[in-house]
Design a protein around this motif. Sequence first.
Motif, PDB file in Angstrom:
ATOM      1  N   PRO A   1     -16.920   5.339  -1.427  1.00 12.54           N
ATOM      2  CA  PRO A   1     -16.440   6.675  -1.066  1.00 12.54           C
ATOM      3  C   PRO A   1     -16.332   6.899   0.442  1.00 12.54           C
ATOM      4  CG  PRO A   1     -18.738   6.788  -1.685  1.00 12.54           C
ATOM      5  CD  PRO A   1     -18.290   5.364  -1.915  1.00 12.54           C
ATOM      6  N   LEU A   2     -16.944   6.026   1.244  1.00 14.87           N
ATOM      7  CA  LEU A   2     -16.890   6.197   2.693  1.00 14.87           C
ATOM      8  C   LEU A   2     -15.477   5.921   3.198  1.00 14.87           C
ATOM      9  CD1 LEU A   2     -20.249   4.510   3.736  1.00 14.87           C
ATOM     10  CD2 LEU A   2     -19.752   6.939   3.528  1.00 14.87           C
ATOM     11  N   GLY A   3     -14.951   6.821   3.937  1.00 15.18           N
ATOM     12  CA  GLY A   3     -13.628   6.652   4.518  1.00 15.18           C
ATOM     13  C   GLY A   3     -12.480   6.861   3.550  1.00 15.18           C
ATOM     14  N   ILE A   4     -12.763   7.378   2.376  1.00 14.50           N
ATOM     15  CA  ILE A   4     -11.703   7.542   1.371  1.00 14.50           C
ATOM     16  C   ILE A   4     -10.622   8.505   1.854  1.00 14.50           C
ATOM     17  CG2 ILE A   4     -12.769   9.381   0.021  1.00 14.50           C
ATOM     18  CD1 ILE A   4     -11.683   7.815  -2.468  1.00 14.50           C
ATOM     19  N   ARG A   5     -11.013   9.550   2.532  1.00 17.59           N
ATOM     20  CA  ARG A   5     -10.022  10.510   3.021  1.00 17.59           C
ATOM     21  C   ARG A   5      -9.062   9.821   3.979  1.00 17.59           C
ATOM     22  NH1 ARG A   5      -8.856  14.283   6.976  1.00 17.59           N
ATOM     23  NH2 ARG A   5      -8.090  16.270   6.194  1.00 17.59           N
ATOM     24  N   ASP A   6      -9.609   9.031   4.912  1.00 21.23           N
ATOM     25  CA  ASP A   6      -8.762   8.330   5.871  1.00 21.23           C
ATOM     26  C   ASP A   6      -7.829   7.342   5.174  1.00 21.23           C
ATOM     27  OD1 ASP A   6      -9.918   9.714   7.992  1.00 21.23           O
ATOM     28  OD2 ASP A   6     -11.477   8.179   8.281  1.00 21.23           O
ATOM     29  N   ARG A   7      -8.350   6.633   4.166  1.00 16.92           N
ATOM     30  CA  ARG A   7      -7.517   5.670   3.431  1.00 16.92           C
ATOM     31  C   ARG A   7      -6.401   6.383   2.680  1.00 16.92           C
ATOM     32  NH1 ARG A   7     -12.672   3.488   2.072  1.00 16.92           N
ATOM     33  NH2 ARG A   7     -12.449   4.213  -0.079  1.00 16.92           N
ATOM     34  N   LEU A   8      -6.718   7.519   2.066  1.00 11.86           N
ATOM     35  CA  LEU A   8      -5.690   8.266   1.338  1.00 11.86           C
ATOM     36  C   LEU A   8      -4.629   8.825   2.287  1.00 11.86           C
ATOM     37  CD1 LEU A   8      -7.887  10.141  -1.292  1.00 11.86           C
ATOM     38  CD2 LEU A   8      -6.281   8.279  -1.726  1.00 11.86           C
ATOM     39  N   LEU A   9      -5.056   9.349   3.431  1.00 11.73           N
ATOM     40  CA  LEU A   9      -4.087   9.859   4.396  1.00 11.73           C
ATOM     41  C   LEU A   9      -3.203   8.741   4.929  1.00 11.73           C
ATOM     42  CD1 LEU A   9      -6.264  12.435   6.385  1.00 11.73           C
ATOM     43  CD2 LEU A   9      -4.357  12.927   4.842  1.00 11.73           C
ATOM     44  N   ALA A  10      -3.792   7.581   5.194  1.00 10.94           N
ATOM     45  CA  ALA A  10      -3.012   6.438   5.674  1.00 10.94           C
ATOM     46  C   ALA A  10      -2.005   6.003   4.615  1.00 10.94           C
ATOM     47  CB  ALA A  10      -3.941   5.279   6.045  1.00 10.94           C
ATOM     48  N   ARG A  11      -2.427   5.968   3.377  1.00  8.10           N
ATOM     49  CA  ARG A  11      -1.530   5.585   2.284  1.00  8.10           C
ATOM     50  C   ARG A  11      -0.386   6.586   2.159  1.00  8.10           C
ATOM     51  NH1 ARG A  11      -4.484   4.748  -3.197  1.00  8.10           N
ATOM     52  NH2 ARG A  11      -5.644   3.338  -1.842  1.00  8.10           N
ATOM     53  N   ARG A  12      -0.687   7.870   2.305  1.00 10.16           N
ATOM     54  CA  ARG A  12       0.352   8.905   2.216  1.00 10.16           C
ATOM     55  C   ARG A  12       1.336   8.759   3.372  1.00 10.16           C
ATOM     56  NH1 ARG A  12      -1.113  15.156   2.664  1.00 10.16           N
ATOM     57  NH2 ARG A  12      -0.932  14.687   4.850  1.00 10.16           N
ATOM     58  N   ASN A  13       0.835   8.474   4.571  1.00 12.59           N
ATOM     59  CA  ASN A  13       1.708   8.327   5.740  1.00 12.59           C
ATOM     60  C   ASN A  13       2.597   7.081   5.628  1.00 12.59           C
ATOM     61  OD1 ASN A  13       0.787  10.679   6.918  1.00 12.59           O
ATOM     62  ND2 ASN A  13      -0.831   9.630   8.064  1.00 12.59           N
ATOM     63  N   GLU A  14       2.095   6.039   4.967  1.00 14.41           N
ATOM     64  CA  GLU A  14       2.897   4.829   4.754  1.00 14.41           C
ATOM     65  C   GLU A  14       4.084   5.093   3.841  1.00 14.41           C
ATOM     66  OE1 GLU A  14       0.321   1.819   3.187  1.00 14.41           O
ATOM     67  OE2 GLU A  14      -0.791   1.608   5.050  1.00 14.41           O
ATOM     68  N   SER A  15       3.891   5.960   2.879  1.00 13.04           N
ATOM     69  CA  SER A  15       4.951   6.213   1.900  1.00 13.04           C
ATOM     70  C   SER A  15       6.030   7.154   2.439  1.00 13.04           C
ATOM     71  CB  SER A  15       4.360   6.807   0.607  1.00 13.04           C
ATOM     72  OG  SER A  15       3.823   8.088   0.853  1.00 13.04           O
ATOM     73  N   LYS A  16       5.828   7.747   3.602  1.00 10.20           N
ATOM     74  CA  LYS A  16       6.831   8.672   4.169  1.00 10.20           C
ATOM     75  C   LYS A  16       7.916   7.946   4.883  1.00 10.20           C
ATOM     76  CE  LYS A  16       4.059  12.768   4.563  1.00 10.20           C
ATOM     77  NZ  LYS A  16       3.563  13.809   5.430  1.00 10.20           N
TER      78      LYS A  16
END
Length: 110
Positions: A95-110
Amino acid sequence: MTLAIALEPAPIETDSQGVVRVAKTRITLDTVVTAFLEGCTPEEIGEQYPSLQLPDIYLVIGYYLKHRGEVHTYLAERQQQANLIRQEAEQRFNPLGIRDRLLARRNESK
């Protein structure tokens, strides 16, 4: 008039996973006992969980009061199981850093 005295069994049953539930509902024994120990009255428990019948809540609390040791042992076992499941999930999905990983994944898909 003669009063018919009958003993009512506690309306609890164990499901296929070993979880004790109240009166053919999805409400667990853990839920009712914890609410009672936190100071809720049977009526308040009934308001929180409308699928429970008030007489069943009283019977479950009566069962708890007569079998405190057994119920506390059961609750402790359930807590240990929950802790193990949480630890396994955290090891598999850190669970550590999950927010950052999700935001990075979202930014990759844009």
